[in-house]
Design an enzyme around this catalytic site. Structure first.
Site, short mmCIF file in Angstrom:
data_model
loop_
_atom_site.label_atom_id
_atom_site.label_comp_id
_atom_site.label_asym_id
_atom_site.label_seq_id
_atom_site.Cartn_x
_atom_site.Cartn_y
_atom_site.Cartn_z
N GLY A 16 0.81 -1.22 0.00
CA GLY A 16 0.00 0.00 0.00
C GLY A 16 0.85 1.27 0.00
N ALA A 19 2.57 2.89 -5.36
CA ALA A 19 2.25 1.95 -6.44
C ALA A 19 0.96 1.18 -6.13
CB ALA A 19 3.42 0.99 -6.64
N SER A 43 1.15 -3.50 5.25
CA SER A 43 1.61 -3.71 6.61
C SER A 43 2.15 -2.40 7.18
CB SER A 43 2.72 -4.77 6.60
OG SER A 43 3.49 -4.67 7.77
N ALA A 54 8.62 14.43 -6.63
CA ALA A 54 8.56 15.15 -7.91
C ALA A 54 7.96 14.23 -8.97
CB ALA A 54 9.97 15.57 -8.33
N LYS A 82 5.29 22.22 -10.98
CA LYS A 82 6.63 21.90 -11.48
C LYS A 82 6.66 22.10 -12.99
CE LYS A 82 9.84 18.05 -12.04
NZ LYS A 82 10.01 16.59 -11.93
N PRO A 100 12.70 21.64 -19.42
CA PRO A 100 11.32 22.08 -19.19
C PRO A 100 10.28 21.08 -19.69
CG PRO A 100 12.12 23.02 -21.24
CD PRO A 100 13.22 22.11 -20.73
N THR A 348 11.07 9.71 -12.58
CA THR A 348 10.37 8.80 -13.50
C THR A 348 9.63 7.65 -12.82
OG1 THR A 348 12.54 7.78 -13.79
CG2 THR A 348 11.75 9.20 -15.55
C1 LIG Z 1 15.84 8.05 -3.01
C2 LIG Z 1 14.56 7.95 -3.76
C3 LIG Z 1 13.96 9.10 -4.27
C4 LIG Z 1 12.78 9.02 -5.04
N1 LIG Z 1 12.24 10.16 -5.57
C5 LIG Z 1 11.20 10.03 -6.44
C6 LIG Z 1 10.64 11.17 -7.08
O1 LIG Z 1 11.03 12.31 -6.85
N2 LIG Z 1 9.63 10.97 -7.97
C7 LIG Z 1 9.14 9.72 -8.24
O2 LIG Z 1 8.26 9.57 -9.10
N3 LIG Z 1 9.60 8.65 -7.58
C8 LIG Z 1 10.61 8.77 -6.71
N4 LIG Z 1 11.08 7.67 -6.07
C9 LIG Z 1 10.41 6.39 -6.24
C10 LIG Z 1 9.15 6.36 -5.38
O3 LIG Z 1 9.49 6.56 -4.04
C11 LIG Z 1 8.45 5.02 -5.54
O4 LIG Z 1 8.32 4.71 -6.90
C12 LIG Z 1 7.07 5.08 -4.97
O5 LIG Z 1 7.12 5.51 -3.66
C13 LIG Z 1 6.41 3.72 -5.03
O6 LIG Z 1 6.93 2.84 -4.10
P1 LIG Z 1 6.22 1.45 -3.95
O7 LIG Z 1 4.78 1.68 -3.69
O8 LIG Z 1 6.60 0.61 -5.12
O9 LIG Z 1 6.94 0.82 -2.69
P2 LIG Z 1 6.81 1.16 -1.12
O10 LIG Z 1 6.51 2.58 -0.88
O11 LIG Z 1 8.05 0.59 -0.49
O12 LIG Z 1 5.56 0.32 -0.64
C14 LIG Z 1 5.64 -1.07 -0.41
C15 LIG Z 1 4.38 -1.54 0.27
O13 LIG Z 1 4.44 -2.95 0.39
C16 LIG Z 1 4.10 -3.31 1.71
N5 LIG Z 1 4.73 -4.58 2.05
C17 LIG Z 1 6.01 -4.95 1.81
N6 LIG Z 1 6.23 -6.18 2.31
C18 LIG Z 1 5.07 -6.58 2.85
C19 LIG Z 1 4.65 -7.77 3.54
N7 LIG Z 1 5.51 -8.76 3.79
N8 LIG Z 1 3.38 -7.84 3.96
C20 LIG Z 1 2.49 -6.84 3.73
N9 LIG Z 1 2.84 -5.70 3.10
C21 LIG Z 1 4.11 -5.59 2.67
C22 LIG Z 1 4.61 -2.15 2.55
O14 LIG Z 1 4.00 -2.10 3.82
C23 LIG Z 1 4.18 -0.97 1.67
O15 LIG Z 1 2.83 -0.69 1.90
C24 LIG Z 1 12.21 7.75 -5.27
C25 LIG Z 1 12.78 6.60 -4.71
C26 LIG Z 1 13.95 6.70 -3.97
C27 LIG Z 1 14.54 5.45 -3.39
#
Ligand SMILES: Cc1cc2nc3c(=O)[nH]c(=O)nc-3n(C[C@H](O)[C@H](O)[C@H](O)COP(=O)(O)OP(=O)(O)OC[C@H]3O[C@@H](n4cnc5c(N)ncnc54)[C@H](O)[C@@H]3O)c2cc1C
Length: 516
Positions: A16, A19, A43, A54, A82, A100, A348
């Site tokens: 959650g 993504a 979780s 961003a 932005k 831009p 991205t």
């Molecule tokens: C340094 C950094 C800077 C970034 N800056 C940008 C930006 O400026 N712009 C941009 O577009 N993107 C950026 N990103 C990427 C962006 O943060 C992610 O693409 C976005 O937050 C999506 O993350 P996610 O949902 O895939 O994963 P997460 O946010 O890690 O979510 C994972 C989910 O899975 C759940 N989960 C995992 N394991 C279990 C389990 N065993 N049981 C139950 N639940 C579980 C967690 O609880 C959580 O809810 C950046 C990333 C990094 C590392």
């Protein structure tokens, strides 16, 4: 609603974060009334990655398709506008340019503007290319207004994205999705169960013993790739030889400089630092390669370069750039960090999430079409990732920071062949990759090429048959129109305060605190 054995009747989203909730919002919007049950497991104990402020302009179309009111969303997420990203020190130290969201100049007789600019530049007549871009000049002047809906108006020649609190965005999508029938399950998944007949995943099992069954699983579990990697061992194409930064430290700080309508990426000794201005704080981070610099030195560089007091302790993040060998494997589709990560240089990741969701909706499978749908999905997403990779690598290989080991090595690296071809075509004849879809269209490539001092040696030969003086004068006219238009626009934060004030800004305005 009748249940058809060939339909995907139960979709389980694992995770959650941004993504997971973007996927839940889109699938509930598209399939909420078809009888398909959508369940999301997350979780609180594990939490989310908690960065990602961003975005790219495409997110507006995702939100609009979800029926999300933009002004309301911007206020809820403390968003600012932005217009692009400023790159400082990526060419030579001391130089900067803005990539831009929008066009440069106007084509002439069907010939793209950069050819006109090249002709005039070679004749010694052209100004900086950014002076022909409205969004660059708006960003440099810290001005903002909404684009004009009339496609002939000068003020229609730019797009915009948001700088926002992505956790608040996910929270908003969570509310919306649950209202549309998505079932949210709190709990930690310990393992998955597979069908003995098909080998496909049939359920995820939680720490408390409960099982959540599904036909299709969307793995949004972040870097750990709970299903796609830990369960299915899909494999990862490691791109750290192209994009070697592997760590980041993220820290918000109080604002002291202007809250401009753009993100900044400043080259540092072994990586780069981001500055993302939100309404109530500045997001900062230092992305670096641990082979060239210690964590302590990276932290010191970050803290020394904050414009105001830090609001929290710097948070470390570890990653390996690349993507899964298959983003869709069996009945598991990986979206978000579980599918791959290309470092945040051009914002991205959320865009790639959006692309993954759009492709999943288009190719939404039945039980017996999964293999074919997966093959098509993987081909589409591979192309998206590869193009983004080439664009990011361009920033590194085209640096001119001589004498710094990291940057010297970046210049000397073996480039992806596809990127080599793009640069050669531009330098030789001013040809820019002309994708009509994808994250980065020709103006983006132009911005980075020219911003990092890669300029064409030749222009479209058809120009030699046209009146060069007339071209020079129409370019100058456009440049003046842009400068005049920018002067009429409000200061960015004045516009934000009037249009979509976040809670804290609204309080400050009421108390007449002029600090923002
Ligand atoms: C340094 C950094 C800077 C970034 N800056 C940008 C930006 O400026 N712009 C941009 O577009 N993107 C950026 N990103 C990427 C962006 O943060 C992610 O693409 C976005 O937050 C999506 O993350 P996610 O949902 O895939 O994963 P997460 O946010 O890690 O979510 C994972 C989910 O899975 C759940 N989960 C995992 N394991 C279990 C389990 N065993 N049981 C139950 N639940 C579980 C967690 O609880 C959580 O809810 C950046 C990333 C990094 C590392």
């Amino acid at each position: 609603m009748s249940i058809n054995a060939n339909f995907v009747n139960n979709v389980v989203i694992v995770g959650g974060g941004t993504a997971g909730w973007m996927t839940a919002a889109a699938l509930s919007h598209k399939f909420g009334n078809t009888g398909t049950q959508i369940t999301l497991v997350e979780s609180a104990e594990i939490g989310t990655v908690g960065v990602g402020e961003a975005t790219l302009p495409h997110i507006r179309f995702f939100n609009a398709a979800m029926g999300i009111d933009e002004t309301d969303l911007m206020a809820r997420t403390q968003a600012t506008f932005k217009l692009g990203i400023e790159f400082c020190g990526w060419g030579k130290e001391g130089e900067s340019y803005i990539h831009p969201f929008g066009d440069y100049g106007e084509p002439h007789n069907g010939i793209a503007f950069h050819h006109l600019w090249t002709q005039q530049r070679l004749a010694g007549n052209a100004k900086r290319i950014c002076e022909y871009s409205l969004p660059v000049m708006m960003a440099e002047a810290n001005r903002y207004a909404m684009p004009d809906a009339d496609p002939n108006a000068l003020l229609s020649t730019f797009g915009y994205a948001y700088q926002f609190d992505a956790s608040l965005y996910a929270a908003h999508l969570s509310q919306l999705s649950q209202k549309r029938g998505v079932k949210r399950v709190e709990g930690k998944i310990t393992h998955a169960k597979r069908s003995a007949d098909t080998g496909r995943i049939s359920a995820v099992v939680l720490e408390n013993g409960a099982q959540v069954e599904g036909d299709l699983f969307v793995d949004c579990s972040g870097f750990r790739g709970l299903l796609i990697e830990q369960e299915l061992k899909t494999g990862y194409e490691d791109w750290s030889h192209y994009l070697p930064c592997n760590r980041a430290l993220a820290v918000p700080c109080e604002p002291s400089g202007p809250i401009g309508p753009y993100t900044r990426a400043t080259a540092r000794k072994a990586g780069w630092q981001w500055r993302i201005p939100l309404q109530h704080r500045i997001g900062n981070g230092h992305v670096y390669c641990s082979d060239y610099i210690s964590d302590d030195e990276a932290a010191a560089i970050l803290i020394d370069n904050l414009e105001g007091p830090a609001i929290a302790e710097p948070r470390p993040l570890f990653f390996k750039t690349g993507r899964r060998n298959k983003l869709w494997n069996g009945n598991v589709v990986s979206i978000g960090l579980s599918g791959g990560f290309l470092e945040p240089l051009e914002s991205t990741s959320i865009h790639l999430i959006q692309q993954g969701i759009t492709a999943l909706v288009e190719l939404f499978p039945t039980q017996d079409s999964m293999e074919e749908d997966a093959a098509e999905y993987n081909a589409m997403m591979r192309l998206e990732f590869d193009r983004v990779r080439d664009f990011l690598v361009l920033h590194y290989v085209a640096n001119q920071r001589e004498g710094e080991k990291f940057w010297d090595d970046m210049r000397r690296m073996e480039w992806p062949a596809s990127l080599k071809e793009k640069v050669a075509a531009f330098v030789h004849s001013g040809i820019i990759p002309s994708y009509d879809v994808g994250a980065f269209l020709p103006p983006s490539w132009l911005a980075v090429f020219v911003g990092q001092n890669i300029v064409p040696q030749a222009y479209d030969p058809r120009l030699d048959h046209l009146d060069s003086a007339a071209i020079a004068s129409s370019m100058e006219e456009r440049r003046r129109q842009i400068a005049d238009a920018v002067n009429t626009l409000p200061v960015h934060m004045d516009f934000v305060r009037g249009h979509c004030p976040g809670a804290m800004v609204a309080e400050m305005v009421a108390e007449k605190i002029p600090s923002l």
